[in-house]
Design a protein around this motif. Structure first.
Motif, PDB file in Angstrom:
ATOM      1  N   GLY A 101       0.817  -1.204   0.000  1.00 37.20           N
ATOM      2  CA  GLY A 101       0.000   0.000   0.000  1.00 37.20           C
ATOM      3  C   GLY A 101       0.853   1.258   0.000  1.00 37.20           C
ATOM      4  N   GLY A 102       0.344   2.320  -0.617  1.00 36.14           N
ATOM      5  CA  GLY A 102       1.081   3.555  -0.762  1.00 36.14           C
ATOM      6  C   GLY A 102       1.626   4.159   0.523  1.00 36.14           C
ATOM      7  N   VAL A 183      -8.207   5.223  10.790  1.00 35.78           N
ATOM      8  CA  VAL A 183      -7.342   5.574   9.672  1.00 35.78           C
ATOM      9  C   VAL A 183      -6.120   4.666   9.689  1.00 35.78           C
ATOM     10  CG1 VAL A 183      -8.055   7.989   9.561  1.00 35.78           C
ATOM     11  CG2 VAL A 183      -6.121   7.343  11.009  1.00 35.78           C
ATOM     12  N   GLN A 184      -5.395   4.670   8.581  1.00 38.99           N
ATOM     13  CA  GLN A 184      -4.136   3.958   8.530  1.00 38.99           C
ATOM     14  C   GLN A 184      -3.145   4.633   9.473  1.00 38.99           C
ATOM     15  OE1 GLN A 184      -3.374   2.731   4.125  1.00 38.99           O
ATOM     16  NE2 GLN A 184      -4.635   4.576   4.089  1.00 38.99           N
ATOM     17  N   GLN A 185      -2.128   3.879   9.873  1.00 34.15           N
ATOM     18  CA  GLN A 185      -1.160   4.394  10.844  1.00 34.15           C
ATOM     19  C   GLN A 185      -0.158   5.294  10.125  1.00 34.15           C
ATOM     20  OE1 GLN A 185      -0.779   0.290  11.928  1.00 34.15           O
ATOM     21  NE2 GLN A 185      -1.216   0.708  14.068  1.00 34.15           N
ATOM     22  N   SER A 188      -0.104  11.716   8.048  1.00 30.44           N
ATOM     23  CA  SER A 188      -0.890  12.505   7.102  1.00 30.44           C
ATOM     24  C   SER A 188      -2.355  12.064   7.089  1.00 30.44           C
ATOM     25  CB  SER A 188      -0.295  12.402   5.690  1.00 30.44           C
ATOM     26  OG  SER A 188      -0.378  11.081   5.183  1.00 30.44           O
ATOM     27  N   GLN A 189      -2.602  10.773   7.297  1.00 29.58           N
ATOM     28  CA  GLN A 189      -3.973  10.283   7.315  1.00 29.58           C
ATOM     29  C   GLN A 189      -4.712  10.734   8.574  1.00 29.58           C
ATOM     30  OE1 GLN A 189      -4.905   8.357   4.347  1.00 29.58           O
ATOM     31  NE2 GLN A 189      -2.985   9.442   3.970  1.00 29.58           N
ATOM     32  N   VAL A 190      -3.992  10.798   9.680  1.00 32.47           N
ATOM     33  CA  VAL A 190      -4.576  11.314  10.921  1.00 32.47           C
ATOM     34  C   VAL A 190      -4.992  12.770  10.734  1.00 32.47           C
ATOM     35  CG1 VAL A 190      -4.058  11.972  13.310  1.00 32.47           C
ATOM     36  CG2 VAL A 190      -3.382   9.721  12.459  1.00 32.47           C
ATOM     37  N   LYS A 191      -4.083  13.566  10.185  1.00 30.07           N
ATOM     38  CA  LYS A 191      -4.367  14.991   9.955  1.00 30.07           C
ATOM     39  C   LYS A 191      -5.544  15.158   8.989  1.00 30.07           C
ATOM     40  CE  LYS A 191      -3.184  19.460  10.148  1.00 30.07           C
ATOM     41  NZ  LYS A 191      -4.055  20.081   9.170  1.00 30.07           N
ATOM     42  N   SER A 201      -8.556   7.745  14.505  1.00 28.41           N
ATOM     43  CA  SER A 201      -8.147   6.645  15.374  1.00 28.41           C
ATOM     44  C   SER A 201      -7.280   5.679  14.578  1.00 28.41           C
ATOM     45  CB  SER A 201      -9.369   5.905  15.929  1.00 28.41           C
ATOM     46  OG  SER A 201     -10.177   6.774  16.696  1.00 28.41           O
ATOM     47  N   PRO A 202      -5.957   5.843  14.592  1.00 27.87           N
ATOM     48  CA  PRO A 202      -5.074   4.913  13.872  1.00 27.87           C
ATOM     49  C   PRO A 202      -5.201   3.513  14.447  1.00 27.87           C
ATOM     50  CG  PRO A 202      -3.887   6.888  14.569  1.00 27.87           C
ATOM     51  CD  PRO A 202      -5.209   6.897  15.280  1.00 27.87           C
TER      52      PRO A 202
END
Length: 340
Positions: A101-102, A183-185, A188-191, A201-202
């Protein structure tokens, strides 16, 4: 003592014959004496996934193109380990190939973040156009060969990610207020989820179903195939088309294993990659429709009445802050050109 030496020699001979019958081990690269080298390709999803099917077909075509010297065996369902575990094995050369995954790629070269940002790509067609352009992608694909001994063979469409939850349809950022969204850990995904109005929530993918079921999470974000395959449609019925991400997957290969191939065979493999990606991408589009239909049968509700412009505006600061060097700017500009 002599009898023990004879027995040991017999065992060694039997072992050598067995290994020969099974083909060369991972990363062997040897083709002398008519031996077949079977590359092991790790995959974290099921055999029904179009990327699995495309990789199997790649193995068949590679075997034909190299007169039987090389083929590929695909290991689905994380049987060789999680993506984070396997990528280290690809780096070591003990696993030959993998899909990844990216977001994981950001830990090796943070410039990969450009393609993981919200609302960067306008369409799968624009994404495919960028990924097929070697003038754009060439340096990035080779960027971790020196540090990690990994070559990026290609980038694939991995769906459009949307928000789903157990409470209600989401139409605007205000609807996500107070909702705990997996979200993924990834920082940037958290933000991103925070900017979209939710509480990020990672969490590892394997824990999401039970967290949704027990209310630890209110929702998550992913594409329709994961929503259905992992049965999240049973415990989070409201799927809303925020269309916030179009994160790619990548096909990776051990650089050392690739370089050990004879030039003719290596060229044959590389020439097969574009059609493999094309087949996987087309199959993914069909897989999305099949997954959506299956989820609807479980009672899931798909909502397309979403103010995506509001979500895009809310995440613009994250995009601007992330495009902070010339390499990322060049990649971002190429995407905007492809978007038209």
């Amino acid at each position: 003592m002599q009898a023990k030496k004879i027995a040991a020699a017999v065992v060694a001979g039997i072992t050598a014959l067995a290994l020969s019958a099974c083909g060369s081990p991972a990363g062997g690269g040897g083709t002398g004496g008519g031996e077949k080298t079977t590359f092991r390709l790790a995959f974290n999803q099921t055999e029904a996934h179009p990327q699995f099917k495309a990789a199997e077909e790649l193995g068949k075509k590679l075997e034909q193109a190299t007169d039987g010297r090389y083929t590929i065996e695909v290991f689905a369902n994380e049987t060789l380990g999680s993506q984070n575990e396997v990528v280290q094995q690809v780096s070591d050369g003990t696993v030959d190939m993998m899909y990844i995954g990216g977001p994981v790629m950001e830990s090796f070269n943070q410039d990969f973040i450009v393609f993981n940002l919200p609302y960067v790509f306008d369409s799968p067609e624009a994404q495919a156009k960028v990924f097929a352009d070697e003038a754009v992608m060439g340096d990035l694909k080779k960027s971790i060969e020196g540090s990690k001994k990994i070559t990026v063979l290609g980038a694939l469409h991995a769906g459009v990610r949307n928000v789903y939850n157990a409470k209600k349809p989401v139409t605007s950022p205000a609807d996500l207020a107070g909702m705990k969204i997996r979200v993924q850990q990834s920082d940037s995904q958290v933000k991103m989820i925070q900017d979209m109005g939710g509480v990020a929530s990672p969490m590892g993918q394997g824990d999401v179903y039970s967290a949704l079921q027990t209310g630890v999470l209110d929702g998550a974000e992913n594409n329709e195939t994961v929503f259905n395959a992992l049965k999240h449609d049973e415990v989070a019925k409201y799927y809303s088309y925020t269309r916030h991400l179009m994160i790619p997957d990548y096909l990776l290969m051990s650089t050392e294993v690739l370089n050990k191939m004879d030039e003719k065979d290596r060229t044959a493999l590389l020439e097969l990659i574009p059609e493999t990606i094309d087949a996987a991408n087309k199959g993914f589009m069909e897989f999305v429709e099949e997954s959506k239909a299956a989820s609807e049968k479980t009672g899931a509700k798909f909502n397309d009445d979403v103010d995506t412009s509001a979500f895009k505006a809310a995440t613009e600061s994250l995009v601007k802050a992330s495009i902070n060097n010339p390499v990322r700017q060049k990649l971002y500009d190429a995407v905007q050109k492809a978007n038209g």
